[in-house]
Design a protein around this motif. Structure first.
Motif, PDB file in Angstrom:
ATOM      1  N   ALA A  37      81.459 -22.296  62.378  1.00  0.00           N
ATOM      2  CA  ALA A  37      80.566 -22.488  60.995  1.00  0.00           C
ATOM      3  C   ALA A  37      80.264 -20.930  60.189  1.00  0.00           C
ATOM      4  O   ALA A  37      80.265 -19.989  60.845  1.00  0.00           O
ATOM      5  CB  ALA A  37      78.567 -22.576  60.998  1.00  0.00           C
ATOM      6  N   LEU A  38      79.877 -20.997  58.990  1.00  0.00           N
ATOM      7  CA  LEU A  38      80.063 -19.991  57.905  1.00  0.00           C
ATOM      8  C   LEU A  38      81.614 -18.655  58.408  1.00  0.00           C
ATOM      9  O   LEU A  38      80.745 -17.154  58.406  1.00  0.00           O
ATOM     10  CB  LEU A  38      78.722 -19.064  58.841  1.00  0.00           C
ATOM     11  N   ARG A  39      81.984 -18.934  59.588  1.00  0.00           N
ATOM     12  CA  ARG A  39      83.677 -17.962  59.307  1.00  0.00           C
ATOM     13  C   ARG A  39      84.342 -18.049  57.769  1.00  0.00           C
ATOM     14  O   ARG A  39      84.282 -18.536  57.431  1.00  0.00           O
ATOM     15  CB  ARG A  39      84.423 -18.612  60.250  1.00  0.00           C
ATOM     16  N   GLN A  40      84.647 -16.195  57.568  1.00  0.00           N
ATOM     17  CA  GLN A  40      85.282 -16.230  56.682  1.00  0.00           C
ATOM     18  C   GLN A  40      86.002 -14.525  56.401  1.00  0.00           C
ATOM     19  O   GLN A  40      85.328 -13.983  57.390  1.00  0.00           O
ATOM     20  CB  GLN A  40      84.545 -15.651  55.594  1.00  0.00           C
ATOM     21  N   GLN A  41      87.255 -15.263  55.747  1.00  0.00           N
ATOM     22  CA  GLN A  41      87.785 -13.341  56.227  1.00  0.00           C
ATOM     23  C   GLN A  41      87.958 -12.328  54.803  1.00  0.00           C
ATOM     24  O   GLN A  41      86.360 -12.296  54.357  1.00  0.00           O
ATOM     25  CB  GLN A  41      89.699 -14.180  55.895  1.00  0.00           C
ATOM     26  N   VAL A  42      87.892 -10.680  55.551  1.00  0.00           N
ATOM     27  CA  VAL A  42      87.799 -10.011  54.789  1.00  0.00           C
ATOM     28  C   VAL A  42      88.699  -9.375  54.398  1.00  0.00           C
ATOM     29  O   VAL A  42      89.588  -9.038  54.549  1.00  0.00           O
ATOM     30  CB  VAL A  42      86.749  -9.473  55.877  1.00  0.00           C
ATOM     31  N   THR A  43      88.879  -9.491  52.819  1.00  0.00           N
ATOM     32  CA  THR A  43      89.832  -8.752  51.877  1.00  0.00           C
ATOM     33  C   THR A  43      89.221  -7.971  50.979  1.00  0.00           C
ATOM     34  O   THR A  43      87.949  -7.157  51.324  1.00  0.00           O
ATOM     35  CB  THR A  43      90.246  -9.667  50.532  1.00  0.00           C
ATOM     36  N   MET A  44      89.714  -6.635  50.941  1.00  0.00           N
ATOM     37  CA  MET A  44      89.403  -5.619  49.954  1.00  0.00           C
ATOM     38  C   MET A  44      88.656  -5.551  49.142  1.00  0.00           C
ATOM     39  O   MET A  44      87.606  -4.911  48.856  1.00  0.00           O
ATOM     40  CB  MET A  44      90.300  -4.852  49.128  1.00  0.00           C
ATOM     41  N   ARG A  45      87.996  -6.834  48.205  1.00  0.00           N
ATOM     42  CA  ARG A  45      86.968  -7.599  47.848  1.00  0.00           C
ATOM     43  C   ARG A  45      86.265  -6.883  48.325  1.00  0.00           C
ATOM     44  O   ARG A  45      85.033  -6.562  48.215  1.00  0.00           O
ATOM     45  CB  ARG A  45      87.252  -8.554  46.738  1.00  0.00           C
ATOM     46  N   ASP A  46      85.530  -7.767  49.493  1.00  0.00           N
ATOM     47  CA  ASP A  46      84.777  -7.389  50.465  1.00  0.00           C
ATOM     48  C   ASP A  46      84.508  -5.523  50.909  1.00  0.00           C
ATOM     49  O   ASP A  46      82.849  -5.726  50.937  1.00  0.00           O
ATOM     50  CB  ASP A  46      85.009  -8.459  51.597  1.00  0.00           C
ATOM     51  N   ALA A  47      85.643  -5.131  50.837  1.00  0.00           N
ATOM     52  CA  ALA A  47      85.373  -3.707  51.155  1.00  0.00           C
ATOM     53  C   ALA A  47      84.802  -2.923  51.062  1.00  0.00           C
ATOM     54  O   ALA A  47      83.767  -2.316  50.342  1.00  0.00           O
ATOM     55  CB  ALA A  47      86.164  -3.193  52.064  1.00  0.00           C
ATOM     56  N   VAL A  48      85.001  -3.224  49.653  1.00  0.00           N
ATOM     57  CA  VAL A  48      84.642  -2.871  48.456  1.00  0.00           C
ATOM     58  C   VAL A  48      82.741  -2.985  47.789  1.00  0.00           C
ATOM     59  O   VAL A  48      82.213  -2.044  47.684  1.00  0.00           O
ATOM     60  CB  VAL A  48      85.667  -3.152  46.789  1.00  0.00           C
ATOM     61  N   THR A  49      83.175  -4.599  47.768  1.00  0.00           N
ATOM     62  CA  THR A  49      81.758  -4.530  47.902  1.00  0.00           C
ATOM     63  C   THR A  49      80.777  -4.291  48.559  1.00  0.00           C
ATOM     64  O   THR A  49      79.689  -3.859  49.113  1.00  0.00           O
ATOM     65  CB  THR A  49      80.990  -6.597  47.823  1.00  0.00           C
ATOM     66  N   THR A  50      80.899  -3.767  50.229  1.00  0.00           N
ATOM     67  CA  THR A  50      79.864  -3.637  51.264  1.00  0.00           C
ATOM     68  C   THR A  50      80.269  -2.236  50.983  1.00  0.00           C
ATOM     69  O   THR A  50      79.170  -1.605  51.430  1.00  0.00           O
ATOM     70  CB  THR A  50      81.444  -3.077  52.845  1.00  0.00           C
ATOM     71  N   ALA A  51      81.082  -1.344  50.767  1.00  0.00           N
ATOM     72  CA  ALA A  51      80.884  -0.095  50.963  1.00  0.00           C
ATOM     73  C   ALA A  51      80.082   0.003  48.965  1.00  0.00           C
ATOM     74  O   ALA A  51      78.966   0.861  49.633  1.00  0.00           O
ATOM     75  CB  ALA A  51      82.564   0.819  50.110  1.00  0.00           C
ATOM     76  N   LEU A  52      79.798  -0.142  48.566  1.00  0.00           N
ATOM     77  CA  LEU A  52      79.222  -0.307  46.910  1.00  0.00           C
ATOM     78  C   LEU A  52      77.465  -0.736  47.607  1.00  0.00           C
ATOM     79  O   LEU A  52      76.774  -0.197  47.046  1.00  0.00           O
ATOM     80  CB  LEU A  52      79.450  -1.430  45.712  1.00  0.00           C
ATOM     81  N   THR A  53      77.868  -1.521  48.571  1.00  0.00           N
ATOM     82  CA  THR A  53      76.341  -2.219  48.433  1.00  0.00           C
ATOM     83  C   THR A  53      75.009  -1.075  49.827  1.00  0.00           C
ATOM     84  O   THR A  53      74.730  -0.663  49.502  1.00  0.00           O
ATOM     85  CB  THR A  53      76.091  -3.422  50.429  1.00  0.00           C
ATOM     86  N   LEU A  54      76.248  -0.291  50.485  1.00  0.00           N
ATOM     87  CA  LEU A  54      76.062   0.075  51.365  1.00  0.00           C
ATOM     88  C   LEU A  54      75.357   2.128  50.319  1.00  0.00           C
ATOM     89  O   LEU A  54      74.721   2.658  50.752  1.00  0.00           O
ATOM     90  CB  LEU A  54      77.049   0.962  52.635  1.00  0.00           C
ATOM     91  N   ASP A  55      76.063   2.084  48.965  1.00  0.00           N
ATOM     92  CA  ASP A  55      75.925   3.464  48.512  1.00  0.00           C
ATOM     93  C   ASP A  55      74.839   2.666  48.394  1.00  0.00           C
ATOM     94  O   ASP A  55      74.035   4.160  47.089  1.00  0.00           O
ATOM     95  CB  ASP A  55      76.912   3.667  47.369  1.00  0.00           C
ATOM     96  N   ILE A  56      74.143   1.778  47.244  1.00  0.00           N
ATOM     97  CA  ILE A  56      73.198   0.855  46.656  1.00  0.00           C
ATOM     98  C   ILE A  56      71.758   1.892  47.171  1.00  0.00           C
ATOM     99  O   ILE A  56      71.160   1.959  47.757  1.00  0.00           O
ATOM    100  CB  ILE A  56      72.954  -0.525  46.210  1.00  0.00           C
ATOM    101  N   LEU A  57      72.573   1.569  49.547  1.00  0.00           N
ATOM    102  CA  LEU A  57      70.945   1.792  50.427  1.00  0.00           C
ATOM    103  C   LEU A  57      70.827   2.992  50.126  1.00  0.00           C
ATOM    104  O   LEU A  57      69.657   2.916  50.475  1.00  0.00           O
ATOM    105  CB  LEU A  57      71.213   0.815  51.491  1.00  0.00           C
ATOM    106  N   GLN A  58      72.054   3.862  50.131  1.00  0.00           N
ATOM    107  CA  GLN A  58      71.883   5.455  50.922  1.00  0.00           C
ATOM    108  C   GLN A  58      71.249   5.368  49.444  1.00  0.00           C
ATOM    109  O   GLN A  58      70.092   6.696  49.659  1.00  0.00           O
ATOM    110  CB  GLN A  58      73.176   5.836  50.879  1.00  0.00           C
ATOM    111  N   ARG A  59      71.556   5.194  48.120  1.00  0.00           N
ATOM    112  CA  ARG A  59      71.523   5.905  46.862  1.00  0.00           C
ATOM    113  C   ARG A  59      69.471   5.440  47.357  1.00  0.00           C
ATOM    114  O   ARG A  59      69.070   6.152  46.614  1.00  0.00           O
ATOM    115  CB  ARG A  59      71.997   5.574  45.435  1.00  0.00           C
ATOM    116  N   SER A  60      68.632   4.419  47.381  1.00  0.00           N
ATOM    117  CA  SER A  60      67.804   3.543  47.838  1.00  0.00           C
ATOM    118  C   SER A  60      66.775   4.060  48.808  1.00  0.00           C
ATOM    119  O   SER A  60      66.017   3.411  49.024  1.00  0.00           O
ATOM    120  CB  SER A  60      67.479   2.343  47.206  1.00  0.00           C
ATOM    121  N   CYS A  61      66.822   5.395  49.460  1.00  0.00           N
ATOM    122  CA  CYS A  61      66.588   5.825  50.792  1.00  0.00           C
ATOM    123  C   CYS A  61      65.432   6.290  50.301  1.00  0.00           C
ATOM    124  O   CYS A  61      64.426   5.754  51.104  1.00  0.00           O
ATOM    125  CB  CYS A  61      67.240   7.346  51.459  1.00  0.00           C
ATOM    126  N   ASP A  62      64.930   6.212  49.416  1.00  0.00           N
ATOM    127  CA  ASP A  62      63.007   6.695  49.373  1.00  0.00           C
ATOM    128  C   ASP A  62      62.731   5.175  48.637  1.00  0.00           C
ATOM    129  O   ASP A  62      61.266   5.103  48.950  1.00  0.00           O
ATOM    130  CB  ASP A  62      62.689   6.967  47.336  1.00  0.00           C
TER     131      ASP A  62
END
Length: 506
Positions: free
Chosen positions: A333-358
């Motif tokens: 269940a819920l196994r999915q592959q990871v491409t650069m599309r996922d890597a880009v959104t992972t990077a952007l999400t981490l940037d959002i979290l880091q920018r929202s560290c306050d």
């Protein structure tokens, strides 16, 4: 076409806990993924797949959430302690898993893993099919130093000292699989559970070591998430407040409405849709933070001067990541592959979290192994690191650093950026989210700096992924740059790429 970075424009410290991970008994995240058992032919360390363990050691996640997720609300912790050959066999129906569950990986195995990795444990309590007594006993088993029966039981199972588990989630997603509750009915239960939590102190003047986490909303429901938070804080303000340290928001970047789009097959429109979808989290954080502050402002003043008034609650994100339609249709269940599309959104999400560290104190990627936005995939005896693993490794330097104030995106080049400062070094994230076009990006500083390092994660084809046949098809690489000193730098960014630039202040 220039990003300006001011080392003095700090906006808060990036908690390492924003880089947390999440493991759940779902599909093969734990069983057959992380946990193979001590009698497996797959190389293992006390039952944990050795290759996965070594990868996690390098990653050094600061936070690890377990046992769920939805599974937490059917999990009875005593099923997973003691001799493994005496543990019961149950059946796991969690989110389409549909497998026998022999409970080989339980509380002690999980907490030993956290100790090995140096990760803070975040444990979720069964509020749906469990009881207040069951929660209390679990906390006693984990944390009691005095020689009570439960403490002696822990010692008999191999850990004489208390584990010191601080972070406890009370329930999980009660608005859906956790009970289809309302804010009112959930808060009624929360009050009971939170009030029954032991403090593990030795006087009434000592603050409790416990950090109870209340369930926040389904971040994907635009109307419901507002009402859930507004009503929950209204209920919380009624009469006296129970202990509450944090509020847990969940958000998935859903990609489930386009049958032709899968985790590995997508067109330009599908690429753009998923990349833009992850950016919604930043607006949701602002929205929920505002609702929380309004709710806290309405908290009553206690009649007794010695009673404290509830003035702050942390915002945490217990689950985030991409969720593609084909994950619903596979076994396990819920196994999915990871491409650069996922890597880009992972990077952007981490940037959002880091920018929202306050605003955000902790966050967990869902999930670490074999499920959804994975860092690690397993296939029989093979252990494969996905491009998401590389993103987290590239971003490690942000932990504990000062977030710097930058615009999220260069309006001319379209490049997304984030930067932080620590120990005289600036780590700059540069994500080119254009699927097909490379770009040259300029950066300026008000002071002299020197290039120390530049890493790029990209692939020849954005649909490419790592698997057993080619485990290193998509890997981050170091790119040689002139180690010059100056105040202006230009870097070439490949299409569909995640990049990190390290500058040393002179």
């Amino acid at each position: 076409m220039t990003i300006h970075i001011d080392p003095k424009a700090g906006k808060g410290t990036i908690s390492p806990l924003l880089h947390g991970q999440f493991i759940e008994f779902l599909g093969e995240c734990i069983d057959e993924g992380l946990w193979v058992g001590t009698d497996s032919a797959i190389p293992n360390t006390d039952g944990i797949r050795t290759a996965a363990l070594e990868a996690l050691k390098r990653l050094a996640p600061p936070l690890l959430r377990w046992p769920g997720g939805c599974y937490a609300d059917t999990y009875h912790w005593e099923d997973g302690i003691g001799p493994r050959d005496q543990r019961p066999t149950t059946y796991n129906e969690n989110f389409g898993t549909f497998e026998l569950d022999n409970h080989g990986f339980g509380t002690d195995e999980y907490l030993h893993l956290c100790e090995t990795l140096g990760a803070q444990p975040w444990m979720n309590v069964n509020m749906l099919s469990g009881s207040v007594r069951e929660m209390h006993d679990w906390m006693e088993y984990c944390n009691r130093a005095e020689p009570t029966d439960l403490a002696r039981r822990r010692a008999a199972n191999g850990h004489s000292e208390p584990y010191g588990v601080r972070y406890w989630g009370l329930g999980n997603e009660p608005w859906c699989g956790g009970g289809n509750m309302t804010p009112s009915s959930y808060m009624d239960l929360y009050r009971l559970y939170a009030s029954a939590m032991p403090s593990f102190t030795h006087s009434n003047d000592e603050p409790s070591m416990m950090y109870p986490i209340a369930c926040g909303p389904d971040g994907n429901k635009r109307v419901e998430r507002v009402e859930w938070t507004r009503q929950l804080f209204q209920e919380l303000a009624s009469f006296r407040q129970p202990p509450i340290s944090a509020y847990d928001l969940h958000f998935y970047n859903w990609n489930i409405e386009h049958p032709e789009d899968s985790s590995t097959q997508f067109d330009q429109a599908g690429w753009t849709r998923v990349v833009e979808g992850c950016l919604e989290l930043e607006d949701i954080i602002g929205e929920q933070w505002g609702l929380m502050q309004a709710g806290l402002a309405a908290m009553p003043y206690p009649e007794a001067a010695k009673d404290p008034r509830l003035e702050s609650v942390d915002l945490v994100i217990g689950e985030w990541g991409n969720w593609h339609l084909d994950a619903f249709e596979v076994r396990p269940a819920l196994r999915q592959q990871v491409t650069m599309r996922d890597a880009v959104t992972t990077a952007l999400t981490l940037d959002i979290l880091q920018r929202s560290c306050d605003k955000v104190s902790m966050a967990c990627n869902a999930q670490t192994i074999n499920v959804l936005n994975s860092l690690i995939l397993t296939d029989g005896d093979a252990t494969i690191l996905t491009p998401n693993y590389d993103v987290f490794m590239m971003y490690q330097g942000h932990q504990g650093a000062q977030a710097l104030g930058l615009d999220r995106q260069d309006s001319q080049t379209g490049v997304y950026s984030f930067a932080s400062l620590k120990d005289g070094r600036i780590l700059v994230d540069l994500t080119n989210a254009d699927m097909t076009q490379a770009v040259d990006q300029s950066l300026t500083l008000p002071v002299d700096a020197r290039v120390e390092d530049f890493h790029c994660l990209t692939s020849n084809d954005p649909h490419q992924f790592n698997d057993k046949a080619d485990p290193n098809a998509v890997r981050a690489r170091q790119v040689g740059l002139d180690a010059s000193t100056g105040r202006k730098f230009t870097v070439h960014l490949e299409p569909a790429s995640v990049n990190t630039l390290t500058l040393s202040l002179v």
